[in-house]
Motif scaffolding. Structure first.
Motif, PDB file in Angstrom:
ATOM      1  N   LYS A   1      -9.764  71.501  32.102  1.00 22.67           N
ATOM      2  CA  LYS A   1      -9.130  72.862  32.328  1.00 22.67           C
ATOM      3  C   LYS A   1     -10.380  73.558  32.559  1.00 22.67           C
ATOM      4  O   LYS A   1      -9.812  74.848  32.349  1.00 22.67           O
ATOM      5  CB  LYS A   1      -8.487  73.053  30.874  1.00 22.67           C
TER       6      LYS A   1
ATOM      7  N   GLN B   1      -3.351  84.427  30.149  1.00 20.91           N
ATOM      8  CA  GLN B   1      -3.374  82.893  30.535  1.00 20.91           C
ATOM      9  C   GLN B   1      -3.391  82.463  31.861  1.00 20.91           C
ATOM     10  O   GLN B   1      -2.581  83.089  32.640  1.00 20.91           O
ATOM     11  CB  GLN B   1      -2.178  82.190  29.765  1.00 20.91           C
TER      12      GLN B   1
ATOM     13  N   GLN C   1      -3.760  76.598  32.194  1.00 24.24           N
ATOM     14  CA  GLN C   1      -4.980  76.752  31.071  1.00 24.24           C
ATOM     15  C   GLN C   1      -4.382  77.392  29.673  1.00 24.24           C
ATOM     16  O   GLN C   1      -3.370  77.997  29.670  1.00 24.24           O
ATOM     17  CB  GLN C   1      -5.813  77.617  31.447  1.00 24.24           C
ATOM     18  N   PRO C   2      -5.165  77.408  28.603  1.00 23.82           N
ATOM     19  CA  PRO C   2      -4.676  77.958  27.403  1.00 23.82           C
ATOM     20  C   PRO C   2      -4.792  79.351  27.486  1.00 23.82           C
ATOM     21  O   PRO C   2      -5.556  79.945  28.174  1.00 23.82           O
ATOM     22  CB  PRO C   2      -5.959  77.292  26.433  1.00 23.82           C
ATOM     23  N   SER C   3      -3.787  79.866  26.777  1.00 23.77           N
ATOM     24  CA  SER C   3      -3.834  81.412  26.520  1.00 23.77           C
ATOM     25  C   SER C   3      -4.869  81.883  25.577  1.00 23.77           C
ATOM     26  O   SER C   3      -5.379  81.203  24.895  1.00 23.77           O
ATOM     27  CB  SER C   3      -2.448  81.761  25.975  1.00 23.77           C
ATOM     28  N   PHE C   4      -5.206  83.129  25.848  1.00 23.27           N
ATOM     29  CA  PHE C   4      -6.119  83.992  24.913  1.00 23.27           C
ATOM     30  C   PHE C   4      -6.105  85.154  24.671  1.00 23.27           C
ATOM     31  O   PHE C   4      -5.334  85.929  25.427  1.00 23.27           O
ATOM     32  CB  PHE C   4      -7.695  83.518  25.450  1.00 23.27           C
ATOM     33  N   GLN C   5      -6.355  85.760  23.600  1.00 28.49           N
ATOM     34  CA  GLN C   5      -6.018  87.133  23.325  1.00 28.49           C
ATOM     35  C   GLN C   5      -7.273  88.300  23.998  1.00 28.49           C
ATOM     36  O   GLN C   5      -8.453  87.672  24.132  1.00 28.49           O
ATOM     37  CB  GLN C   5      -6.713  87.361  21.629  1.00 28.49           C
TER      38      GLN C   5
ATOM     39  N   ILE D   1      -2.890  84.749  36.935  1.00 29.75           N
ATOM     40  CA  ILE D   1      -3.098  85.052  35.626  1.00 29.75           C
ATOM     41  C   ILE D   1      -1.695  85.829  35.115  1.00 29.75           C
ATOM     42  O   ILE D   1      -1.305  86.483  35.770  1.00 29.75           O
ATOM     43  CB  ILE D   1      -4.213  85.937  35.465  1.00 29.75           C
ATOM     44  N   TYR D   2      -1.354  85.238  33.977  1.00 32.80           N
ATOM     45  CA  TYR D   2      -0.181  85.788  33.461  1.00 32.80           C
ATOM     46  C   TYR D   2      -0.542  86.408  31.972  1.00 32.80           C
ATOM     47  O   TYR D   2      -1.230  86.238  31.354  1.00 32.80           O
ATOM     48  CB  TYR D   2       0.578  84.491  32.907  1.00 32.80           C
TER      49      TYR D   2
ATOM     50  N   SER E   1     -11.920  89.764  26.318  1.00 33.91           N
ATOM     51  CA  SER E   1     -11.925  88.452  25.706  1.00 33.91           C
ATOM     52  C   SER E   1     -13.573  87.820  25.530  1.00 33.91           C
ATOM     53  O   SER E   1     -14.064  87.504  26.312  1.00 33.91           O
ATOM     54  CB  SER E   1     -10.979  87.329  26.020  1.00 33.91           C
TER      55      SER E   1
ATOM     56  N   GLU F   1      -3.211  80.011  34.951  1.00 31.52           N
ATOM     57  CA  GLU F   1      -2.302  78.962  35.402  1.00 31.52           C
ATOM     58  C   GLU F   1      -2.693  77.512  35.049  1.00 31.52           C
ATOM     59  O   GLU F   1      -4.107  77.078  35.346  1.00 31.52           O
ATOM     60  CB  GLU F   1      -2.037  79.047  36.886  1.00 31.52           C
TER      61      GLU F   1
ATOM     62  N   ILE G   1      -2.012  89.172  25.730  1.00 28.92           N
ATOM     63  CA  ILE G   1      -2.467  87.828  25.863  1.00 28.92           C
ATOM     64  C   ILE G   1      -2.612  87.729  27.304  1.00 28.92           C
ATOM     65  O   ILE G   1      -1.801  87.788  28.140  1.00 28.92           O
ATOM     66  CB  ILE G   1      -1.321  86.993  25.269  1.00 28.92           C
TER      67      ILE G   1
END
Length: 441
Positions: free
Chosen positions: A3, A392, A396-400, A380-381, A411, A394, A390
């Motif tokens: 990832k 994320q 991949q894990p989301s992050f704050q 990027i969402y 981040s 595509e 937040i």
């Protein structure tokens, strides 16, 4: 298990080889260690010789055991390059062919009469990724028989027809492991030893088992509340097999890649087949072209371990990073190290605490959406959770994201800064010393 490669793909263009800055490389890894941002080992080979090695952090936090050049790490999906190499050896020995069908060995696998060995090697089988099953955590740390794994592969079915497209799936290489065992009438660990480990005289590469810290094998950790905490879940290596069961050091990763490209493991014809990519995916290798240069490599992630290896054939340079935790994503650190070696502009990361500001949920609404660019390989969402933004990538894990200024978010975990330009529906992304402009769709 894979990832962390996407950002790497777009950050190494226009590389110009120069005398590398050893002090700057040292500074990068010393900063990671002193700021508790990562632990692991790094190695560079040039013309078949190791010219740089650096270990940082602990292999075992509980005993204060420092990582060193002999510390072994789980390398996750880089194992696939080893497995592909073994399959190509079997092809050369005419024990199998790239057009051989899965039905010759496992006829009950979905679409077995259409899926070829090449489809498996290229991730074009359409088989569901076995490591994405909902109940994975219930069995991933336990010994799994071949019968159980095949039953799960059958039960999970397919996502698309064979050779329709490329979609990464660990199932492909689990099956390739079983097929190699059927051909050789040996377990995969023995096959790995006989075909790769022993011919290259590797001393710290093996098919993994339960981690033994006393043997200088790194345990995985994560950083929380100002301290390193051990990742307790360990995948049993009967689950990934040739998809992710290899253990190595970065030095021996470079030895493997250097010998592979030197024709010591497969013929020139087989190597060309491995390098020949469809949608960026060769046979156990990922092709990463940059201007007039080309790079081949693979990444891996398993149980808190992250690793990446890349080979530059025209320069005869191999670079590998293995970690038993990286607070920032592996891509940012790997990019920085590669750019430093090749004399590219690169600013060492600033690990000083960022002052955050408060934003309202209503303010965050203006940023929500999907952002993309032809120059950026993934979308990027952007979403929100209460007063928190937040992000994320595509697949991949989301992050704050923390607000550090007007329309600016950061981040620390992935070392990325996003600056939103609402008037033009754009966001400026800064990561790994590079800047990209994405447009809201």
């Amino acid at each position: 298990m894979l990832k962390y490669i996407f950002i790497f793909l777009i950050c190494i263009s226009s590389i110009q080889a120069q005398t590398y800055n050893e002090a700057k490389l040292d500074s990068l890894f010393n900063a990671l260690e002193s700021n508790n941002k990562g632990m692991g080992s790094f190695s560079i080979f040039s013309n078949g010789e190791e010219i740089y090695q650096k270990s940082f952090g602990f292999s075992n936090v509980a005993t204060n055991a420092k990582a060193n050049s002999l510390t072994k790490y789980r390398i996750g999906s880089i194992s696939k390059t080893y497995t592909a190499t073994i399959l190509m050896q079997l092809v050369e020995e005419e024990k199998i062919s790239l057009t051989t069908l899965v039905s010759d060995y496992f006829p009950n696998v979905p679409n077995a009469d259409k899926i070829t060995i090449e489809n498996l090697l290229r991730h074009r089988s359409g088989l569901f990724n076995i490591t994405e099953t909902e109940d994975l955590r219930a069995w991933v740390d336990k010994l799994q028989s071949r019968e159980k794994m095949i039953a799960r592969i059958i039960a999970n079915g397919t996502n698309f027809e064979p050779d329709e497209k490329t979609q990464y799936s660990n199932t492909n290489y689990v099956l390739l492991s079983f097929i190699a065992e059927e051909i050789e009438k040996k377990d995969f660990s023995t096959i790995l030893d006989e075909r790769i480990v022993e011919p290259l005289a590797l001393k710290r590469t093996e098919y993994g088992n339960l981690i033994e810290p006393k043997n200088n094998e790194a345990l995985p950790f994560y950083f929380e509340n100002s301290e390193w905490k051990e990742v307790k879940l360990q995948t049993h290596m009967s689950v990934p097999k040739g998809a992710g069961a290899v253990v190595a050091t970065p030095t021996e990763l470079n030895q493997f890649f250097t010998n592979l490209f030197a024709g010591k493991l497969v013929s020139a014809v087989s190597l060309e087949s491995m390098k020949n990519a469809k949608e960026g995916m060769g046979l156990g290798l990922m092709k990463l072209p940059f201007d007039a240069k080309e790079v081949y490599g693979h990444g891996g992630s398993i149980d808190g371990f992250q690793a990446f290896a890349a080979y530059f054939p025209n320069e005869n340079v191999s670079i590998a990073l293995t970690t038993n935790n990286l607070y920032a994503q592996i891509s940012g650190v790997f990019i920085g190290a590669v750019k430093t070696y090749f004399g590219m502009d690169y600013t060492l990361p600033d690990f000083s605490p960022k002052k955050t500001i408060e934003v309202t949920s209503e303010e965050l609404d203006t940023y929500i959406g999907t952002y993309g660019s032809p120059d950026f390989p993934i979308d990027i969402y952007i979403s929100k959770d209460g007063n928190t933004l937040i992000a994320q990538g595509e697949g991949q894990p989301s992050f704050q994201l923390d607000a550090i200024g007007p329309h600016t978010f950061y981040s620390e975990k992935v070392m990325i800064k996003l600056t939103f330009q609402n008037e033009t529906n754009k966001v400026v992304v800064n990561q790994g010393g590079r800047t990209y402009e994405l447009t809201k769709e």
